[in-house]
Scaffold this motif. Structure first.
Motif, PDB file in Angstrom:
ATOM      1  N   PRO A  25       9.157   5.263  -2.671  1.00 41.83           N
ATOM      2  CA  PRO A  25       8.346   5.610  -1.147  1.00 41.83           C
ATOM      3  C   PRO A  25      10.161   6.101  -0.577  1.00 41.83           C
ATOM      4  O   PRO A  25      10.928   6.385  -1.302  1.00 41.83           O
TER       5      PRO A  25
ATOM      6  N   TRP B 211       8.751  11.969   5.553  1.00 40.41           N
ATOM      7  CA  TRP B 211       7.373  10.930   4.847  1.00 40.41           C
ATOM      8  C   TRP B 211       6.830  12.015   3.573  1.00 40.41           C
ATOM      9  O   TRP B 211       5.546  11.991   2.989  1.00 40.41           O
TER      10      TRP B 211
ATOM     11  N   PHE C 231       0.778  -1.320  -0.205  1.00 40.81           N
ATOM     12  CA  PHE C 231       0.113   0.076  -0.292  1.00 40.81           C
ATOM     13  C   PHE C 231       1.357   0.950   0.082  1.00 40.81           C
ATOM     14  O   PHE C 231       0.623   2.132  -0.953  1.00 40.81           O
ATOM     15  N   ILE C 232       1.760   1.352   0.318  1.00 40.18           N
ATOM     16  CA  ILE C 232       2.897   2.134   0.638  1.00 40.18           C
ATOM     17  C   ILE C 232       3.295   2.465  -0.598  1.00 40.18           C
ATOM     18  O   ILE C 232       3.636   3.614  -0.749  1.00 40.18           O
ATOM     19  N   TYR C 233       3.619   1.871  -0.911  1.00 41.95           N
ATOM     20  CA  TYR C 233       4.704   1.324  -2.207  1.00 41.95           C
ATOM     21  C   TYR C 233       4.201   2.009  -3.347  1.00 41.95           C
ATOM     22  O   TYR C 233       4.868   3.113  -4.600  1.00 41.95           O
ATOM     23  N   LYS C 234       2.466   1.383  -3.416  1.00 43.90           N
ATOM     24  CA  LYS C 234       2.046   1.959  -5.023  1.00 43.90           C
ATOM     25  C   LYS C 234       1.378   3.929  -3.824  1.00 43.90           C
ATOM     26  O   LYS C 234       0.972   4.488  -5.181  1.00 43.90           O
ATOM     27  N   LYS C 235       0.380   4.278  -3.296  1.00 42.71           N
ATOM     28  CA  LYS C 235       0.640   5.129  -2.330  1.00 42.71           C
ATOM     29  C   LYS C 235       1.936   6.277  -2.872  1.00 42.71           C
ATOM     30  O   LYS C 235       1.486   7.579  -3.330  1.00 42.71           O
ATOM     31  N   TYR C 236       2.901   5.822  -3.200  1.00 43.17           N
ATOM     32  CA  TYR C 236       4.124   6.883  -3.579  1.00 43.17           C
ATOM     33  C   TYR C 236       4.736   6.934  -5.000  1.00 43.17           C
ATOM     34  O   TYR C 236       5.945   6.558  -5.698  1.00 43.17           O
ATOM     35  N   LYS C 237       3.618   6.142  -5.902  1.00 44.36           N
ATOM     36  CA  LYS C 237       3.513   5.658  -7.037  1.00 44.36           C
ATOM     37  C   LYS C 237       5.482   5.314  -6.797  1.00 44.36           C
ATOM     38  O   LYS C 237       5.766   4.849  -8.540  1.00 44.36           O
TER      39      LYS C 237
END
Length: 276
Positions: free
Chosen positions: A207, A267, A198-204
């Protein structure tokens, strides 16, 4: 009613898949291989996302595989049964007899990542660590499922609905329901993977450096700390301690993770290789 239901939850499958002459592949070995196949697939995806060569990733994966096996074995030898192996040095390399420690594997992987970051151009330790922990979490689920097939790393007796009777265990041990701690840990690994992805995808796919690594340490080893309460102690010499060996080894991992995500990670912005 619960005990009657538990009677149907019996597990005693043969760890060997089949035998063909000297060939006798085991479920654990198959799932261990599956861990690295999944690691390769995620590695290819993340290396391509960063515009780096897949050949570089293949070299990294090979080093990580070696570090995992060596670290896991030495971790078991040093942390869980040092007196036995001091008396039987010839058994240290007998991996086929069992004895791999995940905390040792973690230490081995960290050492390998430090070396690899120095070896490869324009690759920081934190960048690499963030991309290693995602396949590591997935691989952990495979390996703990392999432990289930081997009826090992099982838990204390329980009357909960999750209890499993491991019929392969000797004598009375194989007659009562126990916590399937290895499956709890497999579920934990899947949950950790979900958060990291989720974090990986959130930051496209870019991260903040250290964010995934620190989050991984906090989530996985906090979970491990509490799940150890359900597990039969693995180190006999620590049976009367306040915390068992698995818990003691988890505490510094959690503290390091907290330091990373609180003090080191920014972040507010993606990683430095981001194009967004």
């Amino acid at each position: 009613m619960i005990l009657a239901f538990l009677e149907t939850l019996k597990w005693g499958i043969d760890p060997v898949i089949f035998e063909l002459g000297p060939l006798a592949p085991r479920w654990y070995g198959l799932l261990f291989a599956g861990a690295f196949v999944s690691g390769y697939m995620f590695g290819v995806r993340m290396w391509k996302d960063s515009g780096r060569k897949v050949e570089e990733m293949e070299s990294v994966l090979t080093w990580i595989l070696v570090a995992t096996v060596i670290g896991a074995r030495l971790g078991h030898v040093i942390f869980y049964d040092p007196s036995y192996y001091l008396r039987n040095l010839g058994e240290v390399l007998a991996i086929w007899k069992g004895g791999l420690a995940s905390h040792g594997a973690a230490i081995g992987i960290i050492i390998a990542m430090y070396y690899l970051a120095k070896k490869h151009a324009n690759m920081s330790f934190w960048w690499l660590a963030d991309r290693v922990v995602i396949p590591t979490a997935v691989g952990g689920a495979f390996i703990r499922t392999g432990n289930f097939f081997n009826s090992e790393i099982y838990g204390h007796e329980t009357d909960s609905v999750f209890g499993v009777i491991f019929t392969n265990l000797p004598g009375p041990m194989g007659m009562v329901p126990r916590h399937p701690t290895m499956l709890y840990e497999a579920v934990l690994c899947i949950a950790v993977f979900a958060v990291l992805w989720f974090i990986y995808k959130k930051y496209k796919a870019h991260p903040p450096e250290g964010s995934l690594f620190g989050t991984f340490l906090i989530l996985l080893f906090t979970g491990r700390f509490f799940l150890e309460y359900t597990k039969i102690p693995q180190a006999n010499f620590a049976s009367d301690w306040m915390f068992n060996m698995g818990q003691l080894l988890s505490i510094p991992m959690v503290l390091i993770g907290i330091y990373i995500v609180v003090k080191m990670v920014d972040w507010r912005k993606p990683g430095p290789d981001a194009s967004i």
